[in-house]
Design a protein around this motif. Structure first.
Motif, PDB file in Angstrom:
ATOM      1  N   SER A 196       0.870  -1.175   0.000  1.00  0.00           N
ATOM      2  CA  SER A 196       0.000   0.000   0.000  1.00  0.00           C
ATOM      3  C   SER A 196       0.905   1.223   0.000  1.00  0.00           C
ATOM      4  O   SER A 196       1.644   1.444   0.967  1.00  0.00           O
ATOM      5  CB  SER A 196      -0.903   0.033   1.241  1.00  0.00           C
ATOM      6  OG  SER A 196      -1.889  -0.968   1.180  1.00  0.00           O
TER       7      SER A 196
ATOM      8  N   GLN B 119      -4.406  -1.029   3.488  1.00  0.00           N
ATOM      9  CA  GLN B 119      -4.747  -2.424   3.756  1.00  0.00           C
ATOM     10  C   GLN B 119      -3.568  -3.372   3.564  1.00  0.00           C
ATOM     11  O   GLN B 119      -3.687  -4.554   3.840  1.00  0.00           O
ATOM     12  CB  GLN B 119      -5.892  -2.856   2.835  1.00  0.00           C
ATOM     13  CG  GLN B 119      -7.153  -2.032   2.990  1.00  0.00           C
ATOM     14  CD  GLN B 119      -8.210  -2.378   1.970  1.00  0.00           C
ATOM     15  OE1 GLN B 119      -8.002  -3.257   1.130  1.00  0.00           O
ATOM     16  NE2 GLN B 119      -9.341  -1.700   2.024  1.00  0.00           N
TER      17      GLN B 119
ATOM     18  N   ARG C 244       3.569  -3.662   7.982  1.00  0.00           N
ATOM     19  CA  ARG C 244       2.400  -3.111   8.677  1.00  0.00           C
ATOM     20  C   ARG C 244       2.557  -3.195  10.195  1.00  0.00           C
ATOM     21  O   ARG C 244       2.211  -2.252  10.926  1.00  0.00           O
ATOM     22  CB  ARG C 244       1.156  -3.873   8.228  1.00  0.00           C
ATOM     23  CG  ARG C 244      -0.145  -3.365   8.834  1.00  0.00           C
ATOM     24  CD  ARG C 244      -1.331  -4.206   8.375  1.00  0.00           C
ATOM     25  NE  ARG C 244      -2.576  -3.586   8.776  1.00  0.00           N
ATOM     26  CZ  ARG C 244      -3.199  -2.649   8.070  1.00  0.00           C
ATOM     27  NH1 ARG C 244      -2.677  -2.232   6.928  1.00  0.00           N
ATOM     28  NH2 ARG C 244      -4.330  -2.115   8.489  1.00  0.00           N
TER      29      ARG C 244
ATOM     30  N   GLU D 283      -1.880  -1.364  -3.989  1.00  0.00           N
ATOM     31  CA  GLU D 283      -2.828  -0.255  -4.002  1.00  0.00           C
ATOM     32  C   GLU D 283      -2.082   1.050  -3.760  1.00  0.00           C
ATOM     33  O   GLU D 283      -1.016   1.076  -3.137  1.00  0.00           O
ATOM     34  CB  GLU D 283      -3.905  -0.438  -2.933  1.00  0.00           C
ATOM     35  CG  GLU D 283      -3.410  -0.322  -1.509  1.00  0.00           C
ATOM     36  CD  GLU D 283      -4.540  -0.230  -0.495  1.00  0.00           C
ATOM     37  OE1 GLU D 283      -5.714  -0.145  -0.918  1.00  0.00           O
ATOM     38  OE2 GLU D 283      -4.250  -0.226   0.716  1.00  0.00           O
TER      39      GLU D 283
ATOM     40  N   GLU E 180       0.169  -5.370   3.572  1.00  0.00           N
ATOM     41  CA  GLU E 180       1.105  -5.940   4.539  1.00  0.00           C
ATOM     42  C   GLU E 180       2.382  -5.122   4.583  1.00  0.00           C
ATOM     43  O   GLU E 180       3.037  -5.035   5.618  1.00  0.00           O
ATOM     44  CB  GLU E 180       1.419  -7.391   4.170  1.00  0.00           C
ATOM     45  CG  GLU E 180       0.224  -8.325   4.246  1.00  0.00           C
ATOM     46  CD  GLU E 180       0.567  -9.721   3.786  1.00  0.00           C
ATOM     47  OE1 GLU E 180       1.769 -10.063   3.719  1.00  0.00           O
ATOM     48  OE2 GLU E 180      -0.360 -10.485   3.471  1.00  0.00           O
TER      49      GLU E 180
END
Length: 395
Positions: A166, A244, A320, A195, A246
């Motif tokens: 992300s 969202q 994350r 993303e 990892e």
């Protein structure tokens, strides 16, 4: 040359340049002790050996922390391997020096020339031994062995080793840059498990409307609106909390750094992503900006007691779980320093890779306007650095 090879070459080049800087300082220490002892009547070989010991002790710590960016505690095997490298380099230095002295004689030019040749041989021995033997990382810890191509990542199953990305990009009054940025993202972020979150960080220009038009129908690129600008770091933190992936990270919206650099950085993550912190290392910047960065890097390294180089380089990528452990992160440009420092004190494997830093596509910097702005940045950063030293955010 593929991205992995280019990254490996760039890393090696950077290590060589930093090793030369450390080596020059080490050689100065060695030669000063060597000549000083000889002036007091010591024979050349013991004098050289003592000087070499002092220079190499400095070289060990400086290369470990600065050249190869190793912040984790020394392991027993690492120390033993260094002893072998040390012995080989010492033998090469003393042996070559003796041969050269026998050939050139002990005149002042002969002593200097012998020292230079012996230093070159022992320095090459030291670099090779440190990089590929003493400080070599085993298994997944190796910065090159575990990297895979984007194609391998895309073909991995959803439960595979390749982490998901992300990428957060804060945008403050970047309406003119947004079409180019979104076009670049559409062309490059093709992996469905990546993303991008464009954070409209309280912009007062046409950014909201531009983003709404550009992102219509997009699934992997989305936007997040912060109604009131509360700082560069605040916008990034808002994006990270909405992310969202990892693997989380951020970069800039002005296209001075290519957002594709984040995909290159992702290749440096090993399967044990919880142990990695990946950050770019900039090249191609004006000399004045480089001098400013060097000064701030040296200051932060000395104050915080850990290697802190090119702190504001992008992209910045991390697992994350690492982000979830942050306490009291700052809301301004000090967020770069905070994240880097947290990675160091947490013992993460810090991995750097070269990124080109070019001119802005449109507009001007929101902070790096002149030296007065730099002085304000220095004042805020120094204040926050002292707070870090006193334990702010320590785990």
């Amino acid at each position: 040359m593929n991205a992995t090879a280019a990254t490996g070459f760039g890393r090696l080049r950077g290590e060589l340049l930093r090793f030369v800087l450390v080596g020059g300082t080490s050689a100065a220490i060695t030669f000063s002790i060597y000549r000083g002892l000889m002036l007091f009547g010591a024979s050349p070989h013991p004098a050289l050996a003592l000087g070499f010991v002092a220079g190499t002790v400095f070289s060990f710590f400086a290369n470990r922390m600065f050249t190869f960016n190793i912040a984790t505690p020394s392991r027993q095997g690492e120390v033993l391997r260094f002893v072998v490298v040390y012995a080989a380099a010492l033998g090469a230095h003393v042996g070559v020096n003796a041969l050269m002295l026998a050939w050139l004689g002990r005149s002042e030019p002969g002593i200097a020339a012998s020292f230079v040749v012996a230093t070159c041989v022992s320095t090459a021995t030291t670099f090779i031994g440190m990089k590929w033997f003493a400080f070599a990382r085993d298994g997944a810890g190796s910065s090159g062995a575990a990297a895979r191509s984007p194609e391998d990542a895309a073909n991995a199953s959803s439960g595979g080793a390749r982490p998901r990305l992300s990428l957060v990009i804060p945008c403050y009054n970047e309406a003119a840059n947004l079409p180019l940025l979104v076009q670049r993202l559409r062309e490059s972020f093709l992996d469905p498990r990546c993303e991008v979150i464009l954070v409209d960080n309280g912009s007062s220009d046409d950014s909201p409307a531009v983003l709404a038009a550009l992102l219509a129908g997009q699934s992997r690129i989305r936007s997040l609106r912060v109604e009131r600008n509360q700082g560069y770091g605040y916008g990034i933190l808002a994006g990270l909390r909405a992310a969202q992936g990892e693997v989380l990270g951020w970069t800039h919206a002005d296209l001075q750094t290519d957002p594709v650099d984040a995909l290159r950085g992702l290749e440096l993550f090993a399967p044990d992503a919880d142990e990695c912190f990946v950050k770019g290392r900039r090249y191609g910047r004006p000399a004045g900006d480089v001098a400013f960065t060097v000064g701030m890097s040296l200051f932060e390294t000395a104050l915080l007691g850990r290697p802190m180089w090119d702190i504001n380089a992008q992209p910045t990528l991390f697992p994350r779980e690492f982000f979830l452990n942050w306490r009291e992160p700052p809301h301004d440009f000090a967020l770069d320093l905070y994240a880097y420092h947290q990675a160091r004190i947490s013992g993460l494997d810090v991995r750097r890779f070269p990124v080109r830093f070019g001119p802005r596509a449109h507009g001007r910097s929101h902070w790096n306007v002149n030296w007065r702005a730099k002085l304000r940045f220095i004042r805020r950063t120094v204040d926050f650095s002292w707070r870090l030293r006193r334990g702010l955010g320590a785990r």
